[in-house]
Enzyme design. Structure first.
Site, PDB file in Angstrom:
ATOM      1  N   GLY A  53      39.335  37.425  36.412  1.00 35.91           N
ATOM      2  CA  GLY A  53      39.380  38.628  36.885  1.00 35.91           C
ATOM      3  C   GLY A  53      39.719  39.896  36.073  1.00 35.91           C
ATOM      4  N   SER A  54      39.354  39.366  34.741  1.00 34.43           N
ATOM      5  CA  SER A  54      39.608  40.369  33.608  1.00 34.43           C
ATOM      6  C   SER A  54      38.488  41.784  33.648  1.00 34.43           C
ATOM      7  CB  SER A  54      39.409  39.717  32.323  1.00 34.43           C
ATOM      8  OG  SER A  54      38.043  39.167  32.060  1.00 34.43           O
ATOM      9  N   ILE A  87      25.607  35.498  47.594  1.00 36.78           N
ATOM     10  CA  ILE A  87      25.774  36.619  48.701  1.00 36.78           C
ATOM     11  C   ILE A  87      25.010  36.203  49.844  1.00 36.78           C
ATOM     12  CG2 ILE A  87      25.993  39.072  49.294  1.00 36.78           C
ATOM     13  CD1 ILE A  87      28.239  38.127  47.164  1.00 36.78           C
ATOM     14  N   HIS A  91      25.770  39.660  34.209  1.00 37.97           N
ATOM     15  CA  HIS A  91      25.598  38.357  33.771  1.00 37.97           C
ATOM     16  C   HIS A  91      25.502  38.586  32.354  1.00 37.97           C
ATOM     17  CE1 HIS A  91      23.899  34.574  34.091  1.00 37.97           C
ATOM     18  NE2 HIS A  91      23.349  34.542  32.948  1.00 37.97           N
ATOM     19  N   ASN A 123      25.772  43.050  39.997  1.00 36.13           N
ATOM     20  CA  ASN A 123      26.344  42.027  39.227  1.00 36.13           C
ATOM     21  C   ASN A 123      26.315  42.274  37.478  1.00 36.13           C
ATOM     22  OD1 ASN A 123      27.291  39.145  38.775  1.00 36.13           O
ATOM     23  ND2 ASN A 123      25.460  38.567  38.565  1.00 36.13           N
TER      24      ASN A 123
END
Length: 191
Positions: free
Chosen positions: A13-14, A89, A105, A103
């Protein structure tokens, strides 16, 4: 009117924390919810420390998406940001939030994208294939892994002496700098 963001993350979760900190003083945008599919994901500790509501929805909740949608609507979520989220999703969420889910990537798509290509696996492939550049791709999501409309790509040099860890560091620096900026730009255009 405040725009509420939900950040979806499966791991450390950075990026989620970076995004939350970026918008902390913003009166128009708020990271209101962090959702993880893993109950032991470190992103949940980050959420608690930042005072952000968090929810764990196991993989089974993502098949139809009904439970997920209920939580998003209950929290009045306007925009969804994937930050190291590894599940597909559901179509129900995609249809409810058209062009409102993005998103990031860790490669220059279409290279090194698709199911199973994430995190260190991408950086290892970049080094193994002796690429001279890598970078990030921020994109809208659709029903296929890493194939949605590209919003922004930023590249970095990959030197012949770079290890996957060095490439990861360069890519993370780009993620931390550009992802929150792109989110802000998208949300400002929607006023």
């Amino acid at each position: 009117m405040i725009k509420n963001i939900a950040v979806l993350a499966s791991g450390s979760g950075s990026n989620a924390e970076n995004i939350a900190c970026y918008f902390e003083a913003n009166e128009q945008v708020k990271v209101k919810l962090i959702i993880s599919n893993k109950e032991n994901a470190y992103v949940l500790e980050r959420a608690q420390r930042l005072g952000i509501n968090s929810v764990v929805l196991p993989k089974s909740a993502w098949s139809s998406g009904e439970d997920v949608l209920a939580i998003l609507q209950e929290n009045e979520i306007d925009f969804i940001v994937l930050a190291g989220f590894l599940l597909r999703i559901p179509d129900l969420i995609l249809h409810t939030y058209p062009n409102k889910i993005i998103n990031i990537h860790p490669s220059l798509l279409p290279k090194y994208g698709g199911k199973g290509m994430y995190g260190d696996k991408v950086h290892e492939a970049v080094v193994a294939n002796k690429e001279t550049t890598s970078g990030i791709t921020i994109h809208y999501i659709d029903g296929k892994y890493d194939e949605g409309q590209i919003i922004k790509q930023v590249s970095c040099a990959v030197l012949p002496t770079d290890t996957p860890e060095v490439v990861a560091g360069k890519v993370h620096a780009l993620e931390y700098k550009y992802y929150p900026q792109v989110i802000e730009e998208i949300l400002e255009k929607r006023d």
